[in-house]
Structures are given as structure tokens and as C-alpha cells.
Write a protein that holds these residues in place. Structure first.
Motif, PDB file in Angstrom:
ATOM      1  N   GLY A 189      45.320  46.757  43.614  1.00  0.00           N
ATOM      2  CA  GLY A 189      45.261  45.410  43.061  1.00  0.00           C
ATOM      3  C   GLY A 189      44.215  44.545  43.732  1.00  0.00           C
ATOM      4  O   GLY A 189      43.525  43.751  43.067  1.00  0.00           O
ATOM      5  N   PHE A 190      44.058  44.666  45.046  1.00  0.00           N
ATOM      6  CA  PHE A 190      43.036  43.899  45.756  1.00  0.00           C
ATOM      7  C   PHE A 190      41.633  44.254  45.262  1.00  0.00           C
ATOM      8  O   PHE A 190      40.739  43.411  45.262  1.00  0.00           O
ATOM      9  CB  PHE A 190      43.137  44.160  47.263  1.00  0.00           C
ATOM     10  N   PHE A 191      41.448  45.512  44.856  1.00  0.00           N
ATOM     11  CA  PHE A 191      40.128  45.921  44.383  1.00  0.00           C
ATOM     12  C   PHE A 191      39.901  45.538  42.914  1.00  0.00           C
ATOM     13  O   PHE A 191      38.809  45.130  42.533  1.00  0.00           O
ATOM     14  CB  PHE A 191      39.967  47.429  44.545  1.00  0.00           C
ATOM     15  N   VAL A 192      40.921  45.643  42.091  1.00  0.00           N
ATOM     16  CA  VAL A 192      40.752  45.444  40.654  1.00  0.00           C
ATOM     17  C   VAL A 192      40.782  43.968  40.274  1.00  0.00           C
ATOM     18  O   VAL A 192      40.053  43.536  39.365  1.00  0.00           O
ATOM     19  CB  VAL A 192      41.831  46.225  39.881  1.00  0.00           C
ATOM     20  N   ALA A 193      41.615  43.171  40.949  1.00  0.00           N
ATOM     21  CA  ALA A 193      41.803  41.773  40.541  1.00  0.00           C
ATOM     22  C   ALA A 193      40.495  40.987  40.451  1.00  0.00           C
ATOM     23  O   ALA A 193      40.271  40.273  39.463  1.00  0.00           O
ATOM     24  CB  ALA A 193      42.785  41.091  41.494  1.00  0.00           C
ATOM     25  N   PRO A 194      39.589  41.046  41.423  1.00  0.00           N
ATOM     26  CA  PRO A 194      38.336  40.288  41.281  1.00  0.00           C
ATOM     27  C   PRO A 194      37.491  40.712  40.093  1.00  0.00           C
ATOM     28  O   PRO A 194      36.789  39.891  39.493  1.00  0.00           O
ATOM     29  CB  PRO A 194      37.603  40.561  42.600  1.00  0.00           C
ATOM     30  N   LEU A 195      37.547  41.994  39.737  1.00  0.00           N
ATOM     31  CA  LEU A 195      36.772  42.465  38.600  1.00  0.00           C
ATOM     32  C   LEU A 195      37.319  41.918  37.292  1.00  0.00           C
ATOM     33  O   LEU A 195      36.568  41.639  36.355  1.00  0.00           O
ATOM     34  CB  LEU A 195      36.778  43.996  38.562  1.00  0.00           C
ATOM     35  N   VAL A 196      38.636  41.758  37.209  1.00  0.00           N
ATOM     36  CA  VAL A 196      39.261  41.302  35.971  1.00  0.00           C
ATOM     37  C   VAL A 196      39.174  39.790  35.831  1.00  0.00           C
ATOM     38  O   VAL A 196      38.817  39.255  34.784  1.00  0.00           O
ATOM     39  CB  VAL A 196      40.730  41.766  35.912  1.00  0.00           C
ATOM     40  N   THR A 197      39.511  39.064  36.896  1.00  0.00           N
ATOM     41  CA  THR A 197      39.574  37.607  36.809  1.00  0.00           C
ATOM     42  C   THR A 197      38.200  36.956  36.811  1.00  0.00           C
ATOM     43  O   THR A 197      37.982  35.939  36.157  1.00  0.00           O
ATOM     44  CB  THR A 197      40.394  37.049  37.980  1.00  0.00           C
TER      45      THR A 197
END
Length: 519
Positions: free
Chosen positions: A70-78
């Protein structure tokens, strides 16, 4: 410099409370709820001290892996703005490596990081209460936190340097689809397990695998009992930290030495999929095909009909007396077969628009590969969700590799053969704007092309289907050979199909243009 950056970071966090009264109230309520949730989570983690070692390993390793991802994916999505963006420090003339270290340290001062630190300390305490080495537990917690912070730093830097200029709702949709593909199968897997007061063996196996992956190695270190497992877990953990640190330093160096694109270029809009796809002939064709597949009702009807027809195929099987646990496995291979079959005549749907490819002398491989992207974009997520659902309804997760192999063979082989037939034997279809159910008169070549793609896909998947049947009726050990045979056959047919289809497209350019003008 370190103290100054840390003060700026703290000031930025406090500044989030400033603003009008409503904003301050909303932020305050959110912080209170977050504190309450953190306390509840900490108490839940500490309560694991009374659980079995298998249970605490299952919960902490699985949750830790999910948090790291989640720490890796969240910035890419938001796509949220990074207050520690290295480009903001470019005017100060700082060296990249010291700045990277300072920004990574400042990344620990954030609301998600502070919550993670608190929960990691509780996890270390729970492991120590279980009898694990306190040193190993602390190292595991520290390594887990550092991995998450570095993963977030790297992800934000990538989003700032690469995605910010090309961010669009299409790109956000791709990320959300990717998350759905991961979350739904995992949710189905967990929901299908029989707990009965203890950790299911399937979950223990999954946790053991996660312990040797970059996302779970740090969290699984205290659960390793064998010396070899401890060594391999430590190696994976250190390799992950080194790789993330190297990537972070490289990204900071690039941010400090690369001139930012002009705002006019970065904020341009209206390009849709063309802003997401690579700036190559194949990327342009893929973007145009995605627009057609996701907006033209002729394509949409085909996409919708395939899953519906596949699910309805279960009804006659059950009525005929086929056991439900076997009938429920049938729709997914049918979907894979027809998803691979759908592009077999996609060139005909272009109508006269195909002249753009021919007039620009685009390479056949670019045309063939670009036209397959929409079906991959649609078919892969649907199959990734449908396969674990079908296996869960069947009840034997040991058949999952066989289902993957069979579906991969049918889907990929269908795409490869469709790449040939769409250029070799296109046939007339409804014109743009016409009803998708209105079919013009056509010669027999269309039926031959359809039949060849379906029959060829089934033949290519023959070994996978045979071993899958043996895994279903005799011994589940045949499931793994079925998976590798299906993936191998599908990839080979796909590569050969694209290669042959590219050659046919280039040789039959004039015939294809004549066909487009006459239909």
C-alpha cells in the motif's frame, strides 16, 4: 540542513490544521478518529502475544505485506503532491546523496509513518512475548518501517517525474483496475478458507511464500525457525532495502539534474489514452484501439456478451446432472477462449480508418501488437478475478494452477491466431453507428476464420486441458504441469501469431484497403 528540513516537515504537518473553521474541524475529527483506530490496532496487535506462533505469523506477515504494498501503490493512484519533492531543493545546489538521506529521514515524520511506527513497536513486543529474540523483533520492525518509507519515497518520485505530466483519468483507471485484480482474488481466497479456530494450512503456505518476497521479508524474519530460512529472509530483506535506497538516490539525482517540463505541456488535456500510451506507432494504435473498444457499442456488446454467455452455460450442465463443483469451473475457460477470439476481425471494425495505418507505412508488428492491447486490458482483469472465484466455488485451491494454465493457453493462443486471421481473412461487419446486432451479408470466409481461431486455440490448449482434467479427476499433482504447459503454449502461439500476422498485414496492404473501401 537536517534540522532545517525536519523543522520544515513538522511545520508542514502542523500547517494542515490551518485554514477556515470547517477545514480545521474536519482535520481535527480525522486525526481523532485516526488516533482511536491506531490505539485499537495497537491493542489488537499486542493481544496476539497470547495467540499461537502460527497465528501471529499469519496476521503480522500478511498485514505487513499488505501495508508495504500500500505504501508503494497509494502515491501512484492518488497523485497527491509530495511536500518533500526533491525538485523543490534544486535551487539550493545540494549534493544528491546527502539530500536523499535527509528526505528519507524526513519521510518518517508523516501521519502514515507515525502510525506504522507505533504498530511496528507493538508487533515487536508481541513477537518478544512469543519467545522470539528481542533483537530480531526490533530489527524486523525497523526494517519494515524503513522499507515502507523508502517504497513511498520511490513511488512519489516516480509519480512526480513520470506520471504527473501524463496523469489522466485513464491512467488512474488503470491503477484502480490493477488494485482490483489483486484485492478481489485475495479477498476470495481468505473468504473461502475454513478457519475452525485455527490458521488454515493454505494461509500458512501463502504467508511462508510472502516471507521470501520483498514486501514480506522484513515482517516474517521473527517467524523463521530454521537457520536457512533466517538467512534467506535476511538476504531478501537487505536486498530490498539496498534496491530501494539505490532507486531513491537515482531518482533524487535525476530530479536535481533534469529540467522540468513547461507547464503548458504538462497540463495539456483532452488526449485521453493517447496521453497514457507510449509515443510510438504501436502506442498510438493501442490508444486508438482502446478508444474504440471502450466507446463503440459494437465492441462493448461483444465484451458484455462473453461473460454473460459463459455464466449461462452452467445452467444446462447442472440441469443435465453435472455436479455443481465441476460445472462451476466451465465458464472461466469459455470466457478465456472467446476473449482471445474477439479480435479475430477487429480490422474490419475500423472501416475506412485503416487507411491511416497503411498510408503511414506503419510496421505490421506495431499494428498487430497495438490492436491486442485493448483485449489484454479487458480480458486479463476479468480472468484474474473470475479464476479464483471459480476455484473458490469449486472448493479445491490445488486446482488453481491448472485453471491458470488452461485459461492462459486459450486466451493467449486465441489472441495470436486472431492476429493472423484479422489481416488474412477479414469479413464484413456492421458499419460505425449501426446496430451491433445488424450483420451484413458476407461470404463463407468469415465463418472459416472464426472456426479456425476457436479450433486452433483449443488445440494449443490441448496439453493443458488434458493435465487439468487429470488434476480434477485423478491427482492434483497434474495441476502444475497443466499451468506451465498452458502458459508456454499460449506464449508461443501468441508470439508466432503476431509475427505471422505482421507479415501478412504488410504484404496484403492493398487488399486490405480494397476490402475497407468495399464494405
Amino acid at each position: 540542513m537536517v534540522a532545517h528540513v525536519l523543522r520544515l516537515r513538522i511545520a508542514t504537518m502542523i500547517g494542515a490544521l490551518r485554514g477556515d473553521r470547517r477545514h480545521a474541524i474536519r482535520v481535527s475529527i480525522g486525526l481523532v478518529l485516526l488516533v482511536v483506530a491506531t490505539v485499537v490496532g495497537a491493542l489488537a496487535v499486542l493481544s496476539l502475544a497470547d495467540a499461537s506462533e502460527t497465528a501471529i505469523a499469519a496476521v503480522l506477515v500478511f498485514a505487513g505485506s499488505a501495508v508495504t504494498l500500500g505504501f508503494f501503490v497509494a502515491p501512484l493512484v492518488t497523485g497527491a503532491a509530495d511536500p518533500l519533492d526533491p525538485r523543490r531543493f534544486a535551487v539550493l545546489g545540494l549534493a544528491p546523496r546527502p539530500l536523499a538521506a535527509v528526505l528519507a529521514l524526513a519521510g518518517l515524520i508523516s501521519v502514515p509513518s507515525l502510525v506504522l511506527i507505533a504498530l511496528s513497536m507493538c508487533a515487536a513486543a508481541a513477537w518478544t512475548a512469543q519467545g522470539a529474540s528481542s533483537f530480531v523483533a526490533v530489527v524486523s520492525a525497523v526494517a519494515g518501517v524503513v522499507t515502507c518509507v523508502l517504497a513511498a519515497r520511490v513511488s512519489m518520485a516516480v509519480a512526480a517525474l513520470v506520471l504527473r505530466e501524463r496523469r489522466s483519468r485513464e491512467l488512474s483507471g488503470m491503477f484502480l483496475v490493477g488494485i482490483l485484480v489483486v484485492v478481489v482474488p485475495v479477498g476470495v481466497f481468505l473468504a473461502s478458507l475454513e478457519w475452525r479456530g485455527q490458521v488454515p494450512p493454505q494461509l500458512s503456505e501463502a504467508v511462508a511464500v510472502l516471507g521470501f518476497t520483498p514486501v514480506g521479508a522484513a515482517w516474517a524474519l521473527p517467524s523463521a525457525s530454521q537457520p536457512a530460512a533466517v538467512v534467506w529472509g535476511a538476504v531478501v530483506m537487505l536486498a530490498t532495502l539496498v534496491a530501494l535506497a539505490a532507486a531513491w538516490v537515482a531518482l533524487v539525482t535525476r530530479a536535481l539534474t533534469t529540467t522540468e517540463r513547461p507547464v503548458a505541456v504538462r497540463e495539456r488535456g483532452g488526449l485521453g489514452w493517447f496521453a497514457v500510451a507510449p509515443g510510438t506507432p504501436g502506442g498510438a494504435i493501442a490508444a486508438r484501439s482502446l478508444v474504440y473498444w471502450l466507446r463503440d457499442r459494437r465492441y462493448l456488446v461483444n465484451i458484455v456478451v462473453v461473460p454473460v454467455a459463459a455464466v449461462l452455460a452452467v445452467v444446462p450442465l447442472v440441469v443435465a446432472g453435472v455436479p455443481f463443483e465441476i460445472a462451476v469451473l466451465v465458464p472461466v475457460p469459455i470466457m478465456a477462449l472467446f476473449f482471445g477470439w474477439l479480435p479475430h476481425n477487429d480490422l474490419a471494425y475500423d472501416s475506412t480508418a485503416v487507411w491511416m495505418h497503411l498510408a503511414s507505412a506503419v510496421r505490421g508488428s506495431s499494428d498487430r501488437i497495438g490492436r491486442l492491447v485493448p483485449m489484454l486490458f479487458v480480458g486479463v482483469p476479468i480472468l484474474a478475478i473470475a479464476i479464483p472465484v471459480a476455484v473458490a466455488l469449486h472448493g479445491r485451491w490445488a486446482l488453481l494452477p491448472a485453471m491458470v494454465g488452461v485459461c492462459a493457453a486459450l486466451f493467449l493462443a486465441g489472441l495470436g491466431l486472431s492476429s493472423i486471421t484479422s489481416a488474412l481473412a477479414p469479413y464484413a461487419v456492421s458499419r460505425p453507428g449501426d446496430s451491433p446486432f445488424q450483420q451484413p451479408q458476407r461470404a463463407g470466409s468469415g465463418a472459416m476464420a472464426q472456426g479456425l481461431v476457436l479450433l486452433g486455440s483449443i488445440l494449443a490448449a490441448g496439453p493443458a486441458l488434458w493435465w487439468g482434467w487429470l488434476a480434477l479427476t485423478r491427482d492434483v499433482s497434474f495441476a502444475v504441469p497443466s499451468m506451465w504447459a498452458g502458459i508456454g503454449a499460449g506464449v508461443v502461439v501468441l508470439v508466432l501469431g503476431v509475427t505471422v500476422g505482421a507479415a501478412v498485414f504488410q504484404r496484403r496492404g492493398s487488399r486490405l484497403m480494397e476490402f475497407a473501401e468495399s464494405t
